[in-house]
Enzyme design. Sequence first.
Site, PDB file in Angstrom:
ATOM      1  N   THR A  81       0.848  -1.200   0.000  1.00 55.51           N
ATOM      2  CA  THR A  81       0.000   0.000   0.000  1.00 55.51           C
ATOM      3  C   THR A  81       0.882   1.248   0.000  1.00 55.51           C
ATOM      4  O   THR A  81       0.649   2.175  -0.782  1.00 55.51           O
ATOM      5  CB  THR A  81      -0.950  -0.016   1.216  1.00 55.51           C
ATOM      6  OG1 THR A  81      -1.623  -1.274   1.221  1.00 55.51           O
ATOM      7  CG2 THR A  81      -1.965   1.090   1.131  1.00 55.51           C
ATOM      8  N   LYS A 109       5.762  13.530  21.620  1.00 53.03           N
ATOM      9  CA  LYS A 109       5.888  14.550  22.680  1.00 53.03           C
ATOM     10  C   LYS A 109       4.535  14.869  23.321  1.00 53.03           C
ATOM     11  O   LYS A 109       4.404  15.852  24.036  1.00 53.03           O
ATOM     12  CB  LYS A 109       6.466  15.839  22.072  1.00 53.03           C
ATOM     13  CG  LYS A 109       7.835  15.671  21.452  1.00 53.03           C
ATOM     14  CD  LYS A 109       8.420  17.031  21.124  1.00 53.03           C
ATOM     15  CE  LYS A 109       8.880  17.127  19.696  1.00 53.03           C
ATOM     16  NZ  LYS A 109       9.235  18.480  19.298  1.00 53.03           N
ATOM     17  N   ARG A 130      -2.495   5.415   6.894  1.00 54.68           N
ATOM     18  CA  ARG A 130      -2.827   4.090   7.445  1.00 54.68           C
ATOM     19  C   ARG A 130      -2.652   4.185   8.948  1.00 54.68           C
ATOM     20  O   ARG A 130      -1.650   4.737   9.435  1.00 54.68           O
ATOM     21  CB  ARG A 130      -1.890   3.027   6.871  1.00 54.68           C
ATOM     22  CG  ARG A 130      -1.925   1.729   7.666  1.00 54.68           C
ATOM     23  CD  ARG A 130      -1.195   0.607   6.998  1.00 54.68           C
ATOM     24  NE  ARG A 130      -1.914   0.170   5.809  1.00 54.68           N
ATOM     25  CZ  ARG A 130      -1.673  -0.983   5.183  1.00 54.68           C
ATOM     26  NH1 ARG A 130      -0.734  -1.782   5.622  1.00 54.68           N
ATOM     27  NH2 ARG A 130      -2.353  -1.320   4.115  1.00 54.68           N
ATOM     28  N   HIS A 163     -10.455  -0.878   4.420  1.00 53.78           N
ATOM     29  CA  HIS A 163      -9.278  -0.669   3.571  1.00 53.78           C
ATOM     30  C   HIS A 163      -9.824  -0.371   2.173  1.00 53.78           C
ATOM     31  O   HIS A 163      -9.735  -1.181   1.258  1.00 53.78           O
ATOM     32  CB  HIS A 163      -8.415  -1.928   3.574  1.00 53.78           C
ATOM     33  CG  HIS A 163      -7.034  -1.754   3.039  1.00 53.78           C
ATOM     34  ND1 HIS A 163      -6.630  -0.638   2.326  1.00 53.78           N
ATOM     35  CD2 HIS A 163      -5.941  -2.571   3.087  1.00 53.78           C
ATOM     36  CE1 HIS A 163      -5.362  -0.789   1.975  1.00 53.78           C
ATOM     37  NE2 HIS A 163      -4.917  -1.942   2.427  1.00 53.78           N
TER      38      HIS A 163
HETATM   39  C1  NCD Z   1      -3.702  -5.927   3.906  1.00 54.06           C
HETATM   40  C2  NCD Z   1      -3.906  -4.970   5.058  1.00 54.06           C
HETATM   41  O1  NCD Z   1      -2.997  -4.211   5.412  1.00 54.06           O
HETATM   42  O2  NCD Z   1      -5.012  -4.940   5.565  1.00 54.06           O
HETATM   43  N1  NCD Z   1      -2.517  -5.705   3.204  1.00 54.06           N
HETATM   44  C3  NCD Z   1      -2.506  -4.832   2.164  1.00 54.06           C
HETATM   45  O3  NCD Z   1      -2.757  -3.658   2.321  1.00 54.06           O
HETATM   46  N2  NCD Z   1      -2.258  -5.325   0.950  1.00 54.06           N
HETATM   47  C4  NCD Z   1      -3.889  -7.353   4.291  1.00 54.06           C
HETATM   48  C5  NCD Z   1      -3.003  -7.940   5.349  1.00 54.06           C
HETATM   49  O4  NCD Z   1      -2.129  -7.273   5.909  1.00 54.06           O
HETATM   50  O5  NCD Z   1      -3.192  -9.120   5.620  1.00 54.06           O
END
Ligand code: NCD
Length: 343
Positions: A81, A109, A130, A163
């Site tokens: 990602t 901090k 993320r 996601h």
């Molecule tokens: C996924 C996630 O981060 O949710 N990975 C990703 O973004 N391709 C799936 C996972 O980590 O299993």
Amino acid sequence: MKLETLKAMSAEEQYGLFKREERLFHFVKAGQLGRTDLLELGQRADRIRALGADEAGLRQLNSLLPHKRVMLYFNQPSSRTFFSFMNACHILGMRVCENRDPSLTSEKKGESFADTICTFASYTDMIIMRNSDNDAALKAVAALQDHSHTVPVVNAGSGTSEHPTQALLDIYTLMREFKELGGIDGKKILMAGDLARGRTVRSLSYLLAEFKDVELYFAAVPAFQMKDDIREFLTGRGISFQDVDDMSEALPEMDAVYMTRVQDEHDTSKGASAAVASSAFHFETAYLDRMKPGAVVLHPLPRREEIPPEVDADPRAGYWRQEENGMWARAALIAAIFNAEIE
Ligand code: NCD
């Protein structure tokens, strides 16, 4: 705006808030995209990909958004990602800055998450984030709203909830895989592994509901089965779904098998996932013999033992294509948010 106020809104009200001038602005939840958006983004991704195939096209793409700066703010591990977003930004000519380690921001901090987000918004034109918190992207939108920042937030994975950009690339992948097979409508799709905490399958369920006569099959041990909120959503949308106990028995009917990894980073006690016997929901190499010739095996990756590497040699192993599709789908999404015209 208070997070509680935002969370109390209906999905439709939230989606309205995430738009600017009737166009997608914040991308927080997969459900924001309808069928037309998905088809349009898929076509846009194909055009960007075609241009990206040679130097002249790449130079053209590079000239689309050189005036835009983006912040990549990731507090959880990521290979695909993070780097697919970074390279999608590079393809569009954007400048990228990043933080992948919260101990290196002023959060260390004692600064609040909201203040940190507003700081990034003071310097950049987009925040791609993320975060381990289920509500992180929503919190970011609320914080930016309070400070009148008009900087879009893109959710690159929030806790165990959503996601959405993975779901977008998964739909783009299915559209490509089923191009000569009538598209996604009417297809049978089996999801296997950890459906309870797998945010990819949750977001993908929202998007698959945009297609006609799709049937979903959930293959998991009870502890990892799909949560009720997704089941209620699918029921409300009239999408057929059922639980599968024997994955190998279901395979001959399936058009796509979407494998997932056990999300043990979310265990509340040490070793909790390891104590669950879930190997019955791994994809065995011999399963290939049971699958249709035009079927596809997908996985958001990273994989562990749920797909043996030998499977990769079969043309129906679609996960490496899926991974690559992610960069083009994300470039299409960013171009759409900034309304960048692609010839
Ligand atoms: C996924 C996630 O981060 O949710 N990975 C990703 O973004 N391709 C799936 C996972 O980590 O299993």
